[in-house]
Design a protein around this motif. Structure first.
Motif, PDB file in Angstrom:
ATOM      1  N   VAL A 179       0.835  -1.202   0.000  1.00 42.91           N
ATOM      2  CA  VAL A 179       0.000   0.000   0.000  1.00 42.91           C
ATOM      3  C   VAL A 179       0.868   1.249   0.000  1.00 42.91           C
ATOM      4  N   ALA A 180       1.910   1.244   0.809  1.00 43.31           N
ATOM      5  CA  ALA A 180       2.809   2.404   0.858  1.00 43.31           C
ATOM      6  C   ALA A 180       3.424   2.672  -0.523  1.00 43.31           C
ATOM      7  N   ASN A 181       3.765   1.600  -1.231  1.00 42.08           N
ATOM      8  CA  ASN A 181       4.382   1.743  -2.549  1.00 42.08           C
ATOM      9  C   ASN A 181       3.405   2.324  -3.569  1.00 42.08           C
ATOM     10  N   ILE A 182       2.146   1.841  -3.570  1.00 41.40           N
ATOM     11  CA  ILE A 182       1.201   2.370  -4.560  1.00 41.40           C
ATOM     12  C   ILE A 182       0.800   3.806  -4.224  1.00 41.40           C
ATOM     13  N   LEU A 183       0.843   4.171  -2.954  1.00 41.10           N
ATOM     14  CA  LEU A 183       0.565   5.564  -2.589  1.00 41.10           C
ATOM     15  C   LEU A 183       1.656   6.484  -3.121  1.00 41.10           C
ATOM     16  N   LEU A 184       2.880   5.988  -3.117  1.00 39.00           N
ATOM     17  CA  LEU A 184       4.000   6.792  -3.621  1.00 39.00           C
ATOM     18  C   LEU A 184       3.903   7.032  -5.124  1.00 39.00           C
ATOM     19  N   GLN A 185       3.163   6.164  -5.823  1.00 40.05           N
ATOM     20  CA  GLN A 185       3.043   6.294  -7.275  1.00 40.05           C
ATOM     21  C   GLN A 185       2.029   7.355  -7.702  1.00 40.05           C
ATOM     22  N   ILE A 186       1.283   7.890  -6.747  1.00 44.24           N
ATOM     23  CA  ILE A 186       0.277   8.898  -7.084  1.00 44.24           C
ATOM     24  C   ILE A 186       0.956  10.251  -7.269  1.00 44.24           C
ATOM     25  N   PRO A 187       0.775  10.894  -8.429  1.00 46.19           N
ATOM     26  CA  PRO A 187       1.368  12.224  -8.637  1.00 46.19           C
ATOM     27  C   PRO A 187       0.815  13.229  -7.609  1.00 46.19           C
ATOM     28  N   PRO A 188       1.643  14.134  -7.127  1.00 43.57           N
ATOM     29  CA  PRO A 188       1.197  15.118  -6.145  1.00 43.57           C
ATOM     30  C   PRO A 188      -0.007  15.934  -6.622  1.00 43.57           C
ATOM     31  N   ALA A 189      -0.119  16.140  -7.929  1.00 44.16           N
ATOM     32  CA  ALA A 189      -1.218  16.952  -8.459  1.00 44.16           C
ATOM     33  C   ALA A 189      -2.577  16.266  -8.302  1.00 44.16           C
ATOM     34  N   ASN A 190      -2.571  14.947  -8.181  1.00 43.66           N
ATOM     35  CA  ASN A 190      -3.839  14.217  -8.073  1.00 43.66           C
ATOM     36  C   ASN A 190      -4.252  14.137  -6.606  1.00 43.66           C
ATOM     37  N   LYS A 191      -4.735  15.243  -6.109  1.00 41.13           N
ATOM     38  CA  LYS A 191      -5.078  15.332  -4.683  1.00 41.13           C
ATOM     39  C   LYS A 191      -6.293  14.489  -4.335  1.00 41.13           C
ATOM     40  N   LYS A 192      -7.234  14.365  -5.292  1.00 41.66           N
ATOM     41  CA  LYS A 192      -8.430  13.566  -5.043  1.00 41.66           C
ATOM     42  C   LYS A 192      -8.071  12.110  -4.770  1.00 41.66           C
ATOM     43  N   LEU A 193      -7.267  11.528  -5.671  1.00 44.64           N
ATOM     44  CA  LEU A 193      -6.875  10.140  -5.498  1.00 44.64           C
ATOM     45  C   LEU A 193      -6.057   9.963  -4.226  1.00 44.64           C
ATOM     46  N   LYS A 194      -5.149  10.896  -3.978  1.00 44.42           N
ATOM     47  CA  LYS A 194      -4.270  10.799  -2.817  1.00 44.42           C
ATOM     48  C   LYS A 194      -5.074  10.780  -1.523  1.00 44.42           C
ATOM     49  N   SER A 195      -6.003  11.718  -1.385  1.00 42.69           N
ATOM     50  CA  SER A 195      -6.750  11.826  -0.126  1.00 42.69           C
ATOM     51  C   SER A 195      -7.623  10.602   0.111  1.00 42.69           C
ATOM     52  N   MET A 196      -8.282  10.115  -0.949  1.00 39.73           N
ATOM     53  CA  MET A 196      -9.160   8.962  -0.795  1.00 39.73           C
ATOM     54  C   MET A 196      -8.359   7.684  -0.579  1.00 39.73           C
ATOM     55  N   ALA A 197      -7.244   7.558  -1.274  1.00 38.98           N
ATOM     56  CA  ALA A 197      -6.410   6.365  -1.123  1.00 38.98           C
ATOM     57  C   ALA A 197      -5.803   6.290   0.277  1.00 38.98           C
ATOM     58  N   VAL A 198      -5.423   7.432   0.830  1.00 44.00           N
ATOM     59  CA  VAL A 198      -4.853   7.452   2.186  1.00 44.00           C
ATOM     60  C   VAL A 198      -5.878   6.963   3.204  1.00 44.00           C
ATOM     61  N   LEU A 199      -7.134   7.385   3.041  1.00 48.45           N
ATOM     62  CA  LEU A 199      -8.192   6.941   3.956  1.00 48.45           C
ATOM     63  C   LEU A 199      -8.371   5.421   3.885  1.00 48.45           C
ATOM     64  N   LEU A 200      -8.377   4.888   2.672  1.00 49.36           N
ATOM     65  CA  LEU A 200      -8.534   3.448   2.517  1.00 49.36           C
ATOM     66  C   LEU A 200      -7.308   2.701   3.038  1.00 49.36           C
ATOM     67  N   ALA A 201      -6.128   3.288   2.859  1.00 54.12           N
ATOM     68  CA  ALA A 201      -4.903   2.673   3.371  1.00 54.12           C
ATOM     69  C   ALA A 201      -4.934   2.559   4.890  1.00 54.12           C
ATOM     70  N   LYS A 202      -5.517   3.538   5.563  1.00 57.12           N
ATOM     71  CA  LYS A 202      -5.637   3.485   7.020  1.00 57.12           C
ATOM     72  C   LYS A 202      -6.525   2.327   7.454  1.00 57.12           C
ATOM     73  N   ARG A 203      -7.584   2.105   6.690  1.00 57.14           N
ATOM     74  CA  ARG A 203      -8.459   0.969   7.002  1.00 57.14           C
ATOM     75  C   ARG A 203      -7.717  -0.349   6.848  1.00 57.14           C
ATOM     76  N   LEU A 204      -6.911  -0.437   5.803  1.00 52.64           N
ATOM     77  CA  LEU A 204      -6.183  -1.676   5.556  1.00 52.64           C
ATOM     78  C   LEU A 204      -5.087  -1.907   6.594  1.00 52.64           C
ATOM     79  N   LYS A 205      -4.574  -0.855   7.144  1.00 52.95           N
ATOM     80  CA  LYS A 205      -3.576  -1.001   8.199  1.00 52.95           C
ATOM     81  C   LYS A 205      -4.204  -1.665   9.417  1.00 52.95           C
ATOM     82  N   ASN A 206      -5.457  -1.301   9.681  1.00 50.51           N
ATOM     83  CA  ASN A 206      -6.174  -1.891  10.819  1.00 50.51           C
ATOM     84  C   ASN A 206      -6.699  -3.285  10.504  1.00 50.51           C
TER      85      ASN A 206
END
Length: 225
Positions: free
Chosen positions: A8-35
């Motif tokens: 998950v950390a690796n695919i988050l790093l692949q998101i371009p900084p300009a794509n804030k929508k994907l980044k914010s939503m993916a981070v939320l889902l990544a937190k769920r997967l951590k738990n």
């Protein structure tokens, strides 16, 4: 699991900084997967998110994570197949879509994309088979007539192509592309008068249809002898 967190950390790093929508939503889902790394729906939603944002290759890897939890869910195999189709990996697309249909033979969308995939590898028999399945499962899906016509044209079955195109044009008379394909079908039967009429109807539907303009010019601009 540690490996999942690294993934998950690796695919988050692949998101371009300009794509804030994907980044914010993916981070939320990544937190769920951590738990809960075994949360199928979060993996599935994360894959759908990446696919919808154009990260098709990455979405396949994420769908694979979801499949490890629910390996026999046909819709996930279908989505992987569609992703492979989008990437033009047609053999892989066919394998995944066929797997989906082995689990659920009534998945109209899987039949739809198999029709495309087989058409593009030149297997018009299988293409027609799957488009006909779409028509049987979802008779309201009229656009499938157009794709059936293309498969018939690939087989040079011009009367069959004319039949399905005429059915399509009864419900979509303003489809310039359908009129153009009808013109091609009549040309295949050497019925130039009917072809000219179809190309003129295409131009009536879309005056900027260059293909129909060119065909009309070729058919009507006959030099005197």
């Amino acid at each position: 699991m540690k490996t999942d967190q690294s993934f998950v950390a690796n695919i988050l790093l692949q998101i371009p900084p300009a794509n804030k929508k994907l980044k914010s939503m993916a981070v939320l889902l990544a937190k769920r997967l951590k738990n809960n790394p075994r949360d199928f729906w979060t993996w599935d939603n994360l894959a759908n998110l990446y696919f919808s944002e154009g990260f098709v290759l990455q979405s396949i890897d994420i769908y694979r994570k979801a499949l490890k939890i629910k390996p026999d869910l046909p819709v996930v195999h279908m989505r992987i197949g569609i992703a492979y189709y989008r990437l033009a990996y047609l053999d892989k697309a066919i394998a995944e879509l066929e797997k989906a249909l082995s689990l659920d033979p009534d998945l109209a969308m899987a039949h739809y994309y198999l029709g495309f995939a087989y058409y593009h590898i030149g297997n018009s028999d299988q293409s027609l088979h799957h488009f006909q399945k779409v028509k049987a499962i979802s008779p309201e899906t009229r656009i499938v007539y157009y794709h059936m016509a293309e498969a018939y044209l690939q087989r040079r079955c011009f009367p069959d192509a004319i039949d399905v195109l005429e059915k399509l044009l009864k419900v979509s008379p303003s489809s310039a592309t359908a009129w153009y394909k009808l013109g091609e079908s009549y040309l295949g039967l050497y019925k130039n008068t009917e072809a000219i009429s179809a190309f003129r109807s295409a131009l009536k539907a879309n005056p900027h249809d260059e293909r129909s303009k060119n065909m009309l010019e070729m058919l009507t601009n006959v030099p005197s002898i």
